[in-house]
Design a protein around this motif. Structure first.
Motif, PDB file in Angstrom:
ATOM      1  N   ILE A   1       0.861  -1.187   0.000  1.00  0.00           N
ATOM      2  CA  ILE A   1       0.000   0.000   0.000  1.00  0.00           C
ATOM      3  C   ILE A   1       0.892   1.230   0.000  1.00  0.00           C
ATOM      4  O   ILE A   1       1.712   1.407   0.912  1.00  0.00           O
ATOM      5  N   PRO A   2       0.790   2.103  -0.993  1.00  0.00           N
ATOM      6  CA  PRO A   2       1.639   3.297  -1.028  1.00  0.00           C
ATOM      7  C   PRO A   2       1.444   4.158   0.219  1.00  0.00           C
ATOM      8  O   PRO A   2       0.325   4.312   0.708  1.00  0.00           O
ATOM      9  N   ALA A   3       2.535   4.706   0.731  1.00  0.00           N
ATOM     10  CA  ALA A   3       2.461   5.545   1.929  1.00  0.00           C
ATOM     11  C   ALA A   3       1.744   6.847   1.657  1.00  0.00           C
ATOM     12  O   ALA A   3       1.161   7.445   2.569  1.00  0.00           O
ATOM     13  N   ASP A   4       1.782   7.312   0.423  1.00  0.00           N
ATOM     14  CA  ASP A   4       1.058   8.538   0.048  1.00  0.00           C
ATOM     15  C   ASP A   4       0.739   8.477  -1.435  1.00  0.00           C
ATOM     16  O   ASP A   4       1.179   7.586  -2.153  1.00  0.00           O
TER      17      ASP A   4
ATOM     18  N   THR B   1      -1.935   1.675   8.609  1.00  0.00           N
ATOM     19  CA  THR B   1      -1.154   2.592   7.769  1.00  0.00           C
ATOM     20  C   THR B   1      -1.440   4.055   8.070  1.00  0.00           C
ATOM     21  O   THR B   1      -0.661   4.918   7.656  1.00  0.00           O
ATOM     22  N   GLY B   2      -2.556   4.338   8.731  1.00  0.00           N
ATOM     23  CA  GLY B   2      -2.929   5.723   8.999  1.00  0.00           C
ATOM     24  C   GLY B   2      -3.654   6.391   7.857  1.00  0.00           C
ATOM     25  O   GLY B   2      -4.088   7.552   7.982  1.00  0.00           O
ATOM     26  N   ARG B   3      -3.830   5.685   6.729  1.00  0.00           N
ATOM     27  CA  ARG B   3      -4.508   6.270   5.580  1.00  0.00           C
ATOM     28  C   ARG B   3      -5.992   5.903   5.590  1.00  0.00           C
ATOM     29  O   ARG B   3      -6.369   4.799   6.012  1.00  0.00           O
ATOM     30  N   PHE B   4      -6.823   6.812   5.120  1.00  0.00           N
ATOM     31  CA  PHE B   4      -8.242   6.538   4.986  1.00  0.00           C
ATOM     32  C   PHE B   4      -8.490   5.877   3.632  1.00  0.00           C
ATOM     33  O   PHE B   4      -8.010   6.350   2.593  1.00  0.00           O
ATOM     34  N   LEU B   5      -9.241   4.790   3.649  1.00  0.00           N
ATOM     35  CA  LEU B   5      -9.618   4.092   2.422  1.00  0.00           C
ATOM     36  C   LEU B   5     -10.979   4.614   1.970  1.00  0.00           C
ATOM     37  O   LEU B   5     -11.961   4.525   2.722  1.00  0.00           O
ATOM     38  N   ARG B   6     -11.040   5.155   0.765  1.00  0.00           N
ATOM     39  CA  ARG B   6     -12.264   5.776   0.260  1.00  0.00           C
ATOM     40  C   ARG B   6     -12.999   4.794  -0.661  1.00  0.00           C
ATOM     41  O   ARG B   6     -12.569   4.568  -1.802  1.00  0.00           O
ATOM     42  N   PRO B   7     -14.083   4.182  -0.201  1.00  0.00           N
ATOM     43  CA  PRO B   7     -14.770   3.175  -1.009  1.00  0.00           C
ATOM     44  C   PRO B   7     -15.660   3.779  -2.089  1.00  0.00           C
ATOM     45  O   PRO B   7     -16.249   4.854  -1.913  1.00  0.00           O
TER      46      PRO B   7
END
Length: 337
Positions: A120-123, A151-157
């Motif tokens: 998963i890309p960090a950004d 990861t701290g990232r929000f997954l946008r469905p």
């Protein structure tokens, strides 16, 4: 009666007998609360100690700070002091409420194990493509939780049309970061650097019978591949094992489903037989594996119009997910362990 039979009875004996036969006289003096002592009950100090002990047990040693943050959060919500993005996404509400509520389900009930997080890309923008199962989209919620938690990232469905037609579900979905599964919205989010997720099987995936579990359905026309090609973002395949068993579909009520204008009404071994209790998901063991990203930045944006290229990339993503599912199924010791 003879004199020898007479029992002597003096004045002292008579007084003692009279005292035993006569009831005691009521006391003329009154008894006050102070004379009896304090009214029975739990002192306020004990109540306070019990509440503090319970809060410390539930919230931890820093319970006062957490309670202060919770009250501040509620105050901001009531005063309207929060922000949403152009799609209606409320990051604070998602993180503080939804994802916090999902934590015990993911960790204690499904005991989710995640692999391949380094893919998963960090950004920057990326498109996560996953298989879909579970009768209701619990797999989407669990994936959102795990990605953010690890990861701290929000997954946008990207959601189906039905999600945004339902009166109560639509606004909640928007606040949690979902948007309509169309190329325009997908490309806007990917271009802005969001981590976007799509489940190309749609309702065919989550509504398939238990006998067809872990057999991928058709991936549509490859619209997600076109969006990735136009924006040049990587495609990250995701394989989810475990969701197929939470609500095993053994039947369907198509006539009633058509009447209600919904894709299907499932029949499981416990629903509707057990009523609301039958809606509790079975505690299956989950495995999530993020595969190696498929790069699209080597292609020109105009190549998104090439149907053969789109078909080949779509088939590549689908086969990657399918083969990983088979591998994970072989590794899993048991459905519930």
């Amino acid at each position: 009666m003879a004199d020898a039979d007479v029992i002597p009875f003096d004045a002292d004996d008579r007084a003692q007998q009279t005292a035993q036969e006569s009831p005691p006289k009521a006391s003329t003096s009154s008894t006050t609360t102070r004379d009896r002592g304090a009214i029975p009950g739990i002192p306020i100090s004990d109540w306070k100690a019990a509440i503090e002990s319970g809060a410390r047990e539930v919230l931890g040693s820093d319970w006062e700070g957490k309670l202060a943050h919770a009250l501040a959060f509620m105050r901001r919500r009531l005063e309207g002091d929060y922000t949403v993005d152009e799609f209606g996404f409320d990051a604070e509400l998602t993180e503080r409420l939804l994802l916090a509520m999902l934590r015990p389900v993911a960790e204690k009930w499904f005991r989710i194990e995640v692999r391949g997080l380094e893919n998963i890309p960090a950004d920057g923008g990326a498109l996560v493509v996953s298989n879909h199962s579970g009768t209701v989209p619990v797999d989407a919620l669990m994936t959102m939780f795990e990605v953010h938690d690890r990861t701290g990232r929000f997954l946008r469905p990207l959601g189906a049309d039905l999600v945004f037609r339902l009166p109560m579900v639509a606004p909640i979905a928007r606040r949690l970061g979902a948007t309509l599964a169309c190329q325009a919205d997908a490309e806007r989010m990917l271009t802005s650097g969001e981590l976007v997720a799509v489940w190309p099987e749609g309702f065919k995936g989550i509504g398939k019978p238990f006998s067809e579990r872990y057999k991928l359905q058709r991936f549509g026309r490859g619209g997600f591949v076109s969006a990735a090609l136009r924006t040049g973002v990587p495609i990250v395949p995701l394989s989810v094992v475990g969701a197929e068993e939470i609500y095993p579909i053994v039947g369907n009520l198509p006539s009633l489903a058509r009447l209600l204008n919904i894709p299907y009404i499932p029949i499981t071994p416990f629903f509707p037989l057990l009523g609301p209790l039958g809606m509790v998901p079975l505690p299956s063991k989950w495995l999530l594996e993020f595969g190696e990203p498929i790069r699209t930045d080597a292609y020109d944006a105009v190549e998104a119009e090439d149907p053969m290229l789109v078909f080949n990339l779509t088939d590549q993503v689908r086969e990657t997910i399918q083969q990983t599912l088979f591998t994970l199924l072989l590794e899993r010791e048991s459905v519930f362990r």
